[in-house]
Motif scaffolding. Structure first.
Motif, PDB file in Angstrom:
ATOM      1  N   GLY A  52       0.818  -1.210   0.000  1.00  0.00           N
ATOM      2  CA  GLY A  52       0.000   0.000   0.000  1.00  0.00           C
ATOM      3  C   GLY A  52       0.850   1.257   0.000  1.00  0.00           C
ATOM      4  N   HIS A  83      -6.568  -8.320  -4.489  1.00  0.00           N
ATOM      5  CA  HIS A  83      -6.887  -6.983  -5.012  1.00  0.00           C
ATOM      6  C   HIS A  83      -8.384  -6.705  -4.894  1.00  0.00           C
ATOM      7  CE1 HIS A  83      -7.285  -3.800  -8.093  1.00  0.00           C
ATOM      8  NE2 HIS A  83      -6.028  -3.523  -7.797  1.00  0.00           N
ATOM      9  N   ASP A  84      -9.203  -7.727  -5.134  1.00  0.00           N
ATOM     10  CA  ASP A  84     -10.654  -7.567  -5.113  1.00  0.00           C
ATOM     11  C   ASP A  84     -11.246  -7.517  -3.703  1.00  0.00           C
ATOM     12  OD1 ASP A  84     -10.548  -7.610  -7.865  1.00  0.00           O
ATOM     13  OD2 ASP A  84     -11.366  -9.640  -8.067  1.00  0.00           O
ATOM     14  N   THR A  85     -10.485  -7.941  -2.701  1.00  0.00           N
ATOM     15  CA  THR A  85     -11.046  -8.037  -1.344  1.00  0.00           C
ATOM     16  C   THR A  85     -10.390  -7.121  -0.320  1.00  0.00           C
ATOM     17  OG1 THR A  85      -9.579  -9.901  -0.833  1.00  0.00           O
ATOM     18  CG2 THR A  85     -11.776 -10.435  -1.682  1.00  0.00           C
ATOM     19  N   SER A  86      -9.345  -6.403  -0.691  1.00  0.00           N
ATOM     20  CA  SER A  86      -8.645  -5.538   0.254  1.00  0.00           C
ATOM     21  C   SER A  86      -8.621  -4.102  -0.265  1.00  0.00           C
ATOM     22  CB  SER A  86      -7.197  -6.020   0.439  1.00  0.00           C
ATOM     23  OG  SER A  86      -6.419  -5.039   1.095  1.00  0.00           O
ATOM     24  N   ASP A  87      -9.102  -3.175   0.536  1.00  0.00           N
ATOM     25  CA  ASP A  87      -9.066  -1.762   0.135  1.00  0.00           C
ATOM     26  C   ASP A  87      -7.635  -1.278  -0.073  1.00  0.00           C
ATOM     27  OD1 ASP A  87     -11.834  -1.627   0.261  1.00  0.00           O
ATOM     28  OD2 ASP A  87     -11.864  -0.772   2.283  1.00  0.00           O
ATOM     29  N   THR A  88      -6.718  -1.749   0.745  1.00  0.00           N
ATOM     30  CA  THR A  88      -5.318  -1.346   0.614  1.00  0.00           C
ATOM     31  C   THR A  88      -4.737  -1.847  -0.690  1.00  0.00           C
ATOM     32  OG1 THR A  88      -5.005  -1.320   3.012  1.00  0.00           O
ATOM     33  CG2 THR A  88      -3.016  -1.503   1.663  1.00  0.00           C
ATOM     34  N   ALA A  90      -6.363  -2.822  -3.311  1.00  0.00           N
ATOM     35  CA  ALA A  90      -7.127  -2.285  -4.448  1.00  0.00           C
ATOM     36  C   ALA A  90      -6.504  -1.002  -5.003  1.00  0.00           C
ATOM     37  CB  ALA A  90      -8.573  -2.041  -4.039  1.00  0.00           C
ATOM     38  N   LYS A  91      -5.684  -0.309  -4.208  1.00  0.00           N
ATOM     39  CA  LYS A  91      -5.011   0.918  -4.669  1.00  0.00           C
ATOM     40  C   LYS A  91      -3.894   0.629  -5.666  1.00  0.00           C
ATOM     41  CE  LYS A  91      -3.547   2.258  -0.619  1.00  0.00           C
ATOM     42  NZ  LYS A  91      -2.950   3.045   0.473  1.00  0.00           N
TER      43      LYS A  91
END
Length: 187
Positions: A52, A83-88, A90-91
């Motif tokens: 992140g 990538h699809d399940t973590s907001d961090t 996903a960045k």
């Protein structure tokens, strides 16, 4: 043996980037600065904080013409799921290489024997495919993208200014050194 000043070995791997699966090889690095950012595993603890942090600085790396390749021994499918399940995670806009066959981790000498996981290893690679800097940290020690950015700038500066070197804590725009007999014992 240090990998600094050695050419990276050939590789080919599947990756996840920009919502797509792509293939990446050593040939894709030719003519560009690159950072290989190895980490032990997806869905873990320190790893997402590091990835992140690199994602937060990715635009700065891009302005310097540097591509980031994060690498774990997970598959490109696992990278997509994370990538699809973590907001961090996903960045992340940079390339996430899968290394389930351990080829890249072995080539960079960061594969943990008997564990199938990579150490936390960072490698700055110049446009000729030569490793200019490495950093390996223990499992619980996270890395800092700001310092990585500083090291990339120093490596690029030294590459474009033969005869000059960057002292400790050097920041872009600060004074460099020109090693000579006159400097011996005076620093």
């Amino acid at each position: 043996m240090s990998l600094v000043n050695t050419k990276i070995k050939p590789f080919k791997a599947q990756a996840f980037k920009d919502g797509k699966f792509i293939e990446v090889s050593d040939a894709d690095l030719a003519g560009k600065w690159s950072v290989f950012f190895f980490y032990p595993a997806d869905f873990t603890f320190v790893c997402p904080t590091e990835l992140g942090d690199v994602a937060d600085h990715y635009a700065e790396f891009q302005k310097l013409g540097v591509e980031i390749y994060s690498v774990s021994t997970d598959t490109h499918f696992t990278h997509k799921a994370w990538h699809d399940t973590s907001d961090t995670i996903a960045k992340i806009k940079y390339t996430m290489l899968g290394d389930p066959n351990h080829e890249i981790s072995t080539n960079f000498e960061v594969l943990r024997p008997g564990q199938g996981l990579a150490d936390r290893g960072t490698f700055i690679v110049d446009p000729n495919g030569v490793i200019q800097a490495t950093e390996i940290t223990a499992e619980g020690i996270g890395r800092d993208a700001s310092d990585l950015l500083r090291k990339v700038k120093a490596a690029q500066y030294v590459a474009s200014h033969p005869g000059e070197v960057c002292p400790a804590k050097w920041q872009e725009g600060e004074k460099t050194l020109a090693p000579s007999l006159d400097l011996v014992g005076k620093i």
